[in-house]
Design a protein around this motif. Structure first.
Motif, PDB file in Angstrom:
ATOM      1  N   ARG A 193       0.867  -1.168   0.000  1.00 33.67           N
ATOM      2  CA  ARG A 193       0.000   0.000   0.000  1.00 33.67           C
ATOM      3  C   ARG A 193       0.907   1.221   0.000  1.00 33.67           C
ATOM      4  NH1 ARG A 193      -4.610   0.667   4.674  1.00 33.67           N
ATOM      5  NH2 ARG A 193      -5.941   2.126   3.538  1.00 33.67           N
ATOM      6  N   VAL A 194       0.613   2.165  -0.860  1.00 33.75           N
ATOM      7  CA  VAL A 194       1.420   3.383  -0.940  1.00 33.75           C
ATOM      8  C   VAL A 194       0.487   4.593  -0.819  1.00 33.75           C
ATOM      9  CG1 VAL A 194       3.090   4.708  -2.280  1.00 33.75           C
ATOM     10  CG2 VAL A 194       3.062   2.207  -2.472  1.00 33.75           C
ATOM     11  N   ILE A 195       0.666   5.328   0.247  1.00 29.58           N
ATOM     12  CA  ILE A 195      -0.190   6.484   0.523  1.00 29.58           C
ATOM     13  C   ILE A 195       0.570   7.750   0.144  1.00 29.58           C
ATOM     14  CG2 ILE A 195      -1.518   7.726   2.268  1.00 29.58           C
ATOM     15  CD1 ILE A 195      -1.356   5.131   4.003  1.00 29.58           C
ATOM     16  N   ALA A 196       0.048   8.472  -0.849  1.00 28.60           N
ATOM     17  CA  ALA A 196       0.666   9.739  -1.238  1.00 28.60           C
ATOM     18  C   ALA A 196      -0.042  10.865  -0.502  1.00 28.60           C
ATOM     19  CB  ALA A 196       0.542   9.940  -2.747  1.00 28.60           C
ATOM     20  N   MET A 197       0.731  11.727   0.142  1.00 28.35           N
ATOM     21  CA  MET A 197       0.152  12.873   0.841  1.00 28.35           C
ATOM     22  C   MET A 197       0.244  14.074  -0.099  1.00 28.35           C
ATOM     23  SD  MET A 197       1.378  12.047   4.761  1.00 28.35           S
ATOM     24  CE  MET A 197      -0.138  12.652   5.541  1.00 28.35           C
ATOM     25  N   SER A 198      -0.892  14.458  -0.661  1.00 32.26           N
ATOM     26  CA  SER A 198      -0.917  15.485  -1.704  1.00 32.26           C
ATOM     27  C   SER A 198      -2.275  16.154  -1.748  1.00 32.26           C
ATOM     28  CB  SER A 198      -0.627  14.851  -3.068  1.00 32.26           C
ATOM     29  OG  SER A 198      -0.870  15.775  -4.114  1.00 32.26           O
ATOM     30  N   ARG A 199      -2.269  17.453  -1.995  1.00 31.47           N
ATOM     31  CA  ARG A 199      -3.546  18.138  -2.151  1.00 31.47           C
ATOM     32  C   ARG A 199      -3.700  18.777  -3.528  1.00 31.47           C
ATOM     33  NH1 ARG A 199      -3.470  22.524   2.599  1.00 31.47           N
ATOM     34  NH2 ARG A 199      -3.657  20.577   3.769  1.00 31.47           N
ATOM     35  N   HIS A 200      -2.826  18.374  -4.470  1.00 32.25           N
ATOM     36  CA  HIS A 200      -2.905  18.930  -5.825  1.00 32.25           C
ATOM     37  C   HIS A 200      -3.412  17.856  -6.778  1.00 32.25           C
ATOM     38  CE1 HIS A 200       0.167  21.275  -3.684  1.00 32.25           C
ATOM     39  NE2 HIS A 200      -0.394  22.295  -4.309  1.00 32.25           N
TER      40      HIS A 200
END
Lengths: 335, 335
Positions: A186-193
């Motif tokens: 599982r790979v969680i990207a922290m991004s708001r764009h």
């Protein structure tokens, strides 16, 4: 870079062989790094400095002691010079080589040609001349991919692991790619764009978290049964992002940090009671280059997609502006 | 401890089973920890707190769900309560257990009896009733040995490695012992006290460095071909000692830190450019207890020598004074 915000493309003397371990290369492509924005924004001092430390090109000349690189070879180089023979290099930490020098400080590869010291220890030749569409990906290996890859390795991304990536810049996106390639579940990207979220999903992110700081940490904990991620990558380099990364790592987990820390001050007690492994710093890209070149050559990975703007070298100033204003994730400069 | 510097031995209610996973033990011995000096010196707040988190004793009563510990067993316990079954415990980080509680905060084992929650996950029974001369060594396993051992493991001490230990308190001395047991080729104790140097040599130190701070770092580099130690243990917890430990670690090397950080602020850029692995925090002693008990039982190691003053429990106040004034390395309290 004459001064913060002032980038000009000017004539410099042609580089030449100085030491017998040098090579001179003609650049095929180069690019602008997120770290180049530190001096551009006046956060690091700068005064008439040649810029650039990411590069691919063709060898034009070699010193008498160069053995593994030949004239005419297409090469990819690390952003840190290394002899690749000292004890530190042999342990896989070429960026801490006893002869380590930053290419940004002694070369400056936003240029037509460059002298690369310790060519055998710094450059890796590709299996042949690359198809043009492979050039951006090979260029990415020089730093942004190599750094993201190191971060994922430092975070011990692998099968069965949940990996959280703090930072949706080019390095963060490359860490997503690396985590997936290394087998993370599982790979969680922290991004708001939205555009970067899409690229993160393309590179293998399974989840997106838009919250930051303490809220971001809470969200990661919610997604991981209250424990935190096994592996966390920090690819920003601010106080908030670093502590967000510490908080998102489970007890006994691994934090890989590659965002160049500027003014970050880590509270010793918070790090202590977190009880986590950390590994960070300038990435030993040279360690990974042979494998990364193979993965690109075989078209297993396409890190070159991280370049979303391509400009000729003489428009470098516009490239800096586009990255500074976040109109581009990463700018490729063609020659 | 009524207040900083004010330790009294007073009557408290007898502990009793509350949860079915509890055990009540009668203490055989307990001791004073370097970390007990933080509140004693007023650096941590304290207000009428029961003290103590290191303990060995005989089980008097168990809850209905306790399976691995029986009444009459002689047990050694960790200074952190753990269930030893959760995902974090199973990964070897029992000090970060989802049910983790500090014994110092919820029990206080400078006492005749103690209730130990999660007895199966916190206590380990010895193979039988120990000979009296083994009691100090078994008591050491509860924290000071377990913590020093963890630090050496966190620093990846092992064959072919040079290990530097910052701090010549009890934990530092135990880290010397651990590094040697783990097969380190060279163990450098950083100490300027002749008596502690002697004990360090007894436990396996091959070199002594008396310099501190930057001079200490330079001396470690001189002893390691300019590279720094492969493995460094930080067992003090001050700003100077932490940065000394960072500086003494070679690029790509491993720093294990177990000194409880008080007011330490780690400059992010220094840690970044050092390029080192770090792991620290409260030690998961429970992970190591079965092995440590065996090594003590077989008389392979004698950590109990670290106690250089033994007093009856009712003289605890004198024990604190002796450690505060550095008249004793570590004080054992008998019952």
């Amino acid at each position: 870079m004459h001064a913060p915000g002032d980038v000009r493309v000017e004539e410099r003397d042609d580089p030449r062989i100085i030491d017998p371990t040098d090579a001179v290369i003609r650049l095929t492509a180069t690019c602008i790094c997120g770290s180049d924005l530190w001096p551009y924004r006046g956060i690091e001092p700068v005064d008439h400095a040649p810029m650039g430390h990411e590069y691919v090109g063709v060898v034009e000349e070699i010193g008498s002691e160069v053995r593994t690189i030949a004239v005419g070879d297409f090469v990819v180089g690390s952003f840190v010079i290394s002899d690749n023979t000292c004890e530190i290099c042999r342990s896989g930490f070429q960026s801490q080589c006893v002869h380590a020098q930053f290419v940004s400080q002694v070369v400056g590869t936003q240029a037509e040609r460059a002298r690369i010291p310790y060519a055998d220890g710094t450059l890796v030749a590709t299996p042949g001349q690359p198809d043009p569409e492979l050039v951006p990906s090979l260029l990415a290996a020089s730093d942004v991919l190599g750094t993201g890859w190191f971060a994922a390795v430092a975070a011990e991304a692998g099968p069965g692991k949940t990996v959280a990536v703090v930072g949706d810049g080019a390095v963060g996106l490359m860490a997503v790619l690396a985590a997936r390639q290394l087998g993370a579940e599982r790979v969680i990207a922290m991004s708001r764009h939205p555009d970067r979220q899409e690229l993160a999903r393309h590179y293998g992110a399974t989840d997106i978290v838009e919250e930051r700081g303490d809220k971001g940490v809470s969200r990661i904990k919610e997604l991981t049964g209250g424990l935190g991620a096994h592996s966390v990558v920090e690819a920003v380099g601010t106080q908030e992002s670093f502590m967000q990364a510490v908080g998102a790592t489970r007890g006994g987990g691994h934090l890989g940090y590659v965002g160049v820390n500027h003014g970050v001050s880590i509270p010793g007690d918070e790090l202590f009671f977190a009880g986590i492994h950390t590994l960070g710093g300038p990435a030993p890209v040279r360690r990974f280059l042979p494998d990364l070149i193979r993965l690109i050559w075989d078209r297993t990975i396409d890190p070159g997609r991280v370049f979303d703007l391509s400009l000729p070298l003489d428009q470098a100033a516009e490239g800096y502006r586009a990255m500074d204003e976040r109109r581009a994730v990463k700018v490729l400069l063609t020659l």
